[in-house]
Motif scaffolding. Structure first.
Motif, short mmCIF file in Angstrom:
data_model
loop_
_atom_site.label_atom_id
_atom_site.label_comp_id
_atom_site.label_asym_id
_atom_site.label_seq_id
_atom_site.Cartn_x
_atom_site.Cartn_y
_atom_site.Cartn_z
N GLU A 254 0.86 -1.19 0.00
CA GLU A 254 0.00 0.00 0.00
C GLU A 254 0.89 1.23 0.00
O GLU A 254 1.17 1.83 1.04
CB GLU A 254 -0.92 -0.04 1.22
N CYS A 255 1.38 1.59 -1.17
CA CYS A 255 2.32 2.70 -1.33
C CYS A 255 1.97 3.46 -2.60
O CYS A 255 1.41 2.88 -3.54
CB CYS A 255 3.75 2.19 -1.45
N PRO A 256 2.33 4.74 -2.67
CA PRO A 256 2.14 5.47 -3.93
C PRO A 256 3.11 4.97 -4.99
O PRO A 256 4.17 4.40 -4.67
CB PRO A 256 2.44 6.92 -3.54
N ARG A 376 6.03 11.53 0.55
CA ARG A 376 5.14 10.98 -0.48
C ARG A 376 4.23 9.90 0.10
O ARG A 376 3.04 9.82 -0.23
CB ARG A 376 5.96 10.43 -1.64
N LEU A 377 4.79 9.06 0.96
CA LEU A 377 3.99 8.01 1.58
C LEU A 377 2.92 8.62 2.48
O LEU A 377 1.76 8.20 2.45
CB LEU A 377 4.90 7.08 2.38
N VAL A 378 3.30 9.62 3.28
CA VAL A 378 2.34 10.24 4.19
C VAL A 378 1.23 10.96 3.42
O VAL A 378 0.05 10.86 3.79
CB VAL A 378 3.06 11.20 5.16
N LYS A 379 1.58 11.66 2.36
CA LYS A 379 0.54 12.31 1.54
C LYS A 379 -0.44 11.29 0.98
O LYS A 379 -1.65 11.51 0.96
CB LYS A 379 1.19 13.12 0.41
N TYR A 380 0.10 10.18 0.51
CA TYR A 380 -0.74 9.11 -0.04
C TYR A 380 -1.69 8.55 1.03
O TYR A 380 -2.90 8.40 0.80
CB TYR A 380 0.18 8.02 -0.59
N ILE A 387 -6.81 11.81 6.63
CA ILE A 387 -6.05 12.27 7.79
C ILE A 387 -5.57 13.70 7.54
O ILE A 387 -4.87 13.95 6.55
CB ILE A 387 -4.84 11.36 8.06
N PRO A 388 -5.92 14.66 8.38
CA PRO A 388 -5.46 16.04 8.17
C PRO A 388 -3.94 16.14 8.26
O PRO A 388 -3.31 15.48 9.09
CB PRO A 388 -6.12 16.82 9.32
N LEU A 389 -3.36 16.96 7.41
CA LEU A 389 -1.91 17.16 7.42
C LEU A 389 -1.57 18.32 8.36
O LEU A 389 -1.32 19.44 7.96
CB LEU A 389 -1.40 17.42 6.00
N ASP A 390 -1.61 18.02 9.66
CA ASP A 390 -1.22 18.99 10.69
C ASP A 390 -0.55 18.23 11.82
O ASP A 390 -0.52 17.00 11.84
CB ASP A 390 -2.43 19.80 11.18
N ARG A 391 0.00 18.98 12.80
CA ARG A 391 0.80 18.36 13.84
C ARG A 391 -0.02 17.72 14.95
O ARG A 391 0.54 17.17 15.91
CB ARG A 391 1.78 19.38 14.44
N GLN A 392 -1.35 17.75 14.85
CA GLN A 392 -2.15 16.98 15.80
C GLN A 392 -2.66 15.68 15.19
O GLN A 392 -3.38 14.92 15.84
CB GLN A 392 -3.31 17.83 16.34
N HIS A 393 -2.27 15.43 13.94
CA HIS A 393 -2.61 14.17 13.30
C HIS A 393 -1.37 13.48 12.72
O HIS A 393 -1.33 12.26 12.63
CB HIS A 393 -3.64 14.39 12.20
N ILE A 394 -0.38 14.25 12.31
CA ILE A 394 0.93 13.71 11.93
C ILE A 394 1.81 13.89 13.15
O ILE A 394 2.39 14.95 13.38
CB ILE A 394 1.51 14.42 10.69
N LEU A 395 1.88 12.86 13.96
CA LEU A 395 2.54 12.93 15.27
C LEU A 395 3.94 12.34 15.21
O LEU A 395 4.20 11.39 14.46
CB LEU A 395 1.73 12.15 16.31
N THR A 426 6.93 21.11 4.46
CA THR A 426 7.06 21.75 3.15
C THR A 426 7.00 20.69 2.05
O THR A 426 6.31 20.87 1.04
CB THR A 426 8.39 22.53 3.06
N LEU A 427 7.67 19.56 2.26
CA LEU A 427 7.60 18.46 1.31
C LEU A 427 6.19 17.87 1.24
O LEU A 427 5.76 17.38 0.19
CB LEU A 427 8.59 17.36 1.69
N LEU A 428 5.45 17.93 2.34
CA LEU A 428 4.07 17.45 2.36
C LEU A 428 3.11 18.40 1.63
O LEU A 428 1.95 18.06 1.42
CB LEU A 428 3.58 17.28 3.80
#
Length: 648
Positions: A254-256, A376-380, A387-395, A426-428
């Motif tokens: 399960e990867c981009p 790239r994996l996290v964006k996928y 999943i929201p791309l913020d620091r309360q969900h990307i821990l 920034t990469l996200l």
């Protein structure tokens, strides 16, 4: 890595594993005192090496950027024994240095008292035992006639070594030493050190993305380096077939498509006396949503870490990412629950990513290739599971709360202060920006990573200062000045220190907090139930204005409890599923204090304590909770206890 959590009413048994030192010993060799940037500058060094070895300068710059972002790290090795701007690998030398510098009795780099300490010495493997990707520096020495020491410590020599390797790969492929960067795709793929086409192609594609977009930055040695964009560049990707690399089987990963990914499964096996490991089968997201992605570092090298995740008596995580080239191994499907975060509620709601690296060794650096592959994996995953791309969900693992009071002191602190969250987001595609005007009621922590260098201790030896280094984290004081005491975390039960693992008085890039007060260059935020101050001058801000929702105790309440997990009320549990205690932590939110909201969730518990899945159940309650940024870690409050309002 982590110590396994207990399994009592759904939590995991403790397992102790002694890792092989030769695979897991941190590369703690000190940086050579003579390591310095060439007097003529790094940019001319790229031009000179490109001319000498007939490699297009843009290709040389692009490869180096993906390896190190042109940083030299003062001659210190990366987690995989890579040196200098070209990340020339000499893992045997790095391991020998680690064995020499690691002293018996040193505090474990993660403070994990339940994990077996790393051995003070290691059997250094012979060169033939190392994969090719871990010994490119000796080959560069052979091609250039430069000494291994020069290639490790002199950035200009290191760049020349990288150019020689690229030219050698180009010749070996039967390709001409062309002036056109498009003609070097195969050589760039070979430079990655990958042994399969998928990893080599992902690496080469990243290099050519860098060349197309261009880059410019100031390195860690203060050097200005620039790569002009070539937006129309179209590399000769057909050259990949000439490399002779094996084809990688994806095995339903399960990867981009933009990353290289292979399936190395964590075992789901029964053993011993009614015990099993090393994860739980589930039905996510159908049965329960996935809310979080947790970033870890491995505290070990690639091969040793893969051995551990394939041990049914150990723990598990979903993905491991390799430093040299960003290659990914998936171990647990997203539908299933890996045992990685030390908090069963978070485990059941998250996906765990292990990155090859060491928390307490700032110059065992993470490569740009790994950062980009991870992003790239996290964006996928974020897109797939909402999943929201913020620091309360990307821990980070260091942001995961202890589920109960007794677990708080032992929670993990990786990936630590040297993980570059600002660059990562920034990469996200979600850089941290000001979203409000000056004097807003909320701030987003955002120091400049390179110049923000708070003192840490205990990287190699307890209480001894770590080498000065850029950091994502900002220190907190009990008043507006560095003469005030550090903020104390009552849950840890110890006095705060500057230790690299002590997160009691630190905030991290991207985290958001409600402003409590301001005094000149200092800003106070609500943190762990108290005012916490950090230096935030207008000319060099450590935070930017933000807006958002905040929670505060409901009118009439003097204080409210704080929780490390959002479990349902007792009446929600069906027959056969033991009700889990809704246990408050030793913290409070006091009247008039405010904290930034991350999410609103129902109480939820995944009952999975048997190998057979017929008894597994997801219990969802009526009680609602707010996840919020309480200290360095997130936490939960009952929705019935709070009012929610926009920040001022």
């Amino acid at each position: 890595m982590r110590v396994p959590a207990h399994r009592a009413s759904g939590h995991r048994h403790t397992r102790t594993v002694i890792a092989t030192a030769a695979l897991l010993l941190p590369l703690l060799g000190a940086a050579p005192s003579g390591a310095q940037t060439s007097a003529n500058g790094l940019q001319p060094a790229f031009a000179s090496a490109a001319a000498e070895y007939h490699v297009p300068q843009s290709v040389l710059l692009g490869v180096s950027y993906l390896q190190s972002r042109w940083d030299a790290h003062a001659g210190a090795p990366s987690v995989t024994g890579g040196y200098g701007p070209m990340h020339l690998t000499d893992a045997r030398t790095a391991l020998a240095g680690a064995a020499t510098h690691h002293s018996e009795g040193t505090e474990d780099a993660r403070g994990d008292s339940a994990r077996s300490p790393l051995l003070p010495t290691a059997e250094v493997p012979a060169p033939a035992e190392l994969p090719a990707r871990l010994k490119t520096l000796p080959k560069a020495a052979e091609l250039t006639g430069l000494s291994a020491k020069e290639l490790r410590t002199d950035p200009a020599a290191n760049v020349a070594g990288g150019a020689a390797l690229l030219a050698d790969a180009q010749k070996d492929l039967g390709e001409p030493l062309s002036d056109d960067p498009a003609d070097w795709y195969g050589a760039v793929a070979r430079f990655s050190g990958a042994d399969d086409t998928a990893t080599a192609a992902a690496y080469a594609n990243d290099v050519y993305d860098v060349i197309r977009t261009g880059e410019e930055r100031t390195t860690d040695a203060g050097q200005q380096v620039a790569l002009a964009p070539q937006p129309g560049l179209s590399p000769a990707t057909a050259q990949l077939a000439e490399t002779g690399l094996r084809t990688l089987g994806t095995g339903g990963t399960e990867c981009p498509k933009s990353v290289s990914c292979e399936w190395i499964p964590a075992p789901y096996e029964e053993f011993g006396d009614n015990d099993y490991g090393n994860h739980d089968l589930g039905d996510r997201p159908a049965a329960q949503s996935i809310k979080y992605i947790v970033v870890h570092d491995t505290e070990g090298a690639w091969d040793g870490v893969l051995n551990l995740v394939q041990d049914p008596t150990y723990v598990s995580w979903n993905y491991t990412l390799r430093s040299t080239d960003g290659h990914i191994a998936q171990h647990v499907k997203a539908k299933d629950v890996a045992w990685h975060a030390g908090n069963w509620y978070i485990n059941a709601k998250s996906i765990g990513l292990e990155h090859e690296g060491f928390l307490a060794n700032p110059d065992a650096w993470y490569t740009e290739a790994m950062y980009r592959s991870s992003a790239r994996l996290v964006k996928y995953l974020a897109k797939k599971y909402g999943i929201p791309l913020d620091r309360q969900h990307i821990l980070g693992h260091d942001n995961v709360p202890g589920p109960t009071t007794s677990t708080v002191p032992g929670m993990h602190t990786d990936p630590g202060p040297y993980w570059d969250w600002r660059h990562y987001f920034t990469l996200l595609g979600h850089p941290f920006k000001a979203t409000a005007k000056k004097n807003s009621g909320v701030v987003t922590i955002r120091p400049d990573y390179a110049t923000n260098q708070p003192e840490y201790t205990g990287c190699a030896t307890k209480d001894v200062p770590c080498a000065a280094h850029g950091s994502s984290e900002v220190r907190l004081y009990s008043g507006p000045g560095e003469t005030y005491p550090l903020i104390k975390d009552i849950g840890r039960g110890t006095a705060p220190t500057t230790g690299v693992n002590d997160i009691s008085s630190r905030v991290s890039t991207g985290q958001q907090y409600a402003v409590a007060d301001r005094d000149g260059d200092w800003t106070a935020i609500w943190y762990l139930g108290q005012e916490a101050w950090f230096k935030n001058p207008a000319k060099d801000p450590a935070a930017v204005p933000a807006s958002g929702l905040v929670v505060t105790p409901r009118a009439g309440l003097k204080e409210i409890p704080v929780y490390g997990r959002a479990y349902p009320e007792a009446s929600a549990y069906p027959t056969g599923v033991p009700a889990q205690a809704v246990s408050p932590l030793p913290y409070k939110v006091l009247e008039n204090q405010k904290y930034v909201v991350g999410d609103k969730v129902p109480g939820e518990y995944y009952y999975a304590v048997t190998f057979t899945t017929d008894s597994h159940k997801v219990v969802v309650g009526k009680d609602l909770y707010y996840e919020f940024q309480y200290g360095h870690r997130v936490a939960f409050v009952r929705a019935a206890d709070v009012d929610v309002r926009p920040s001022r």
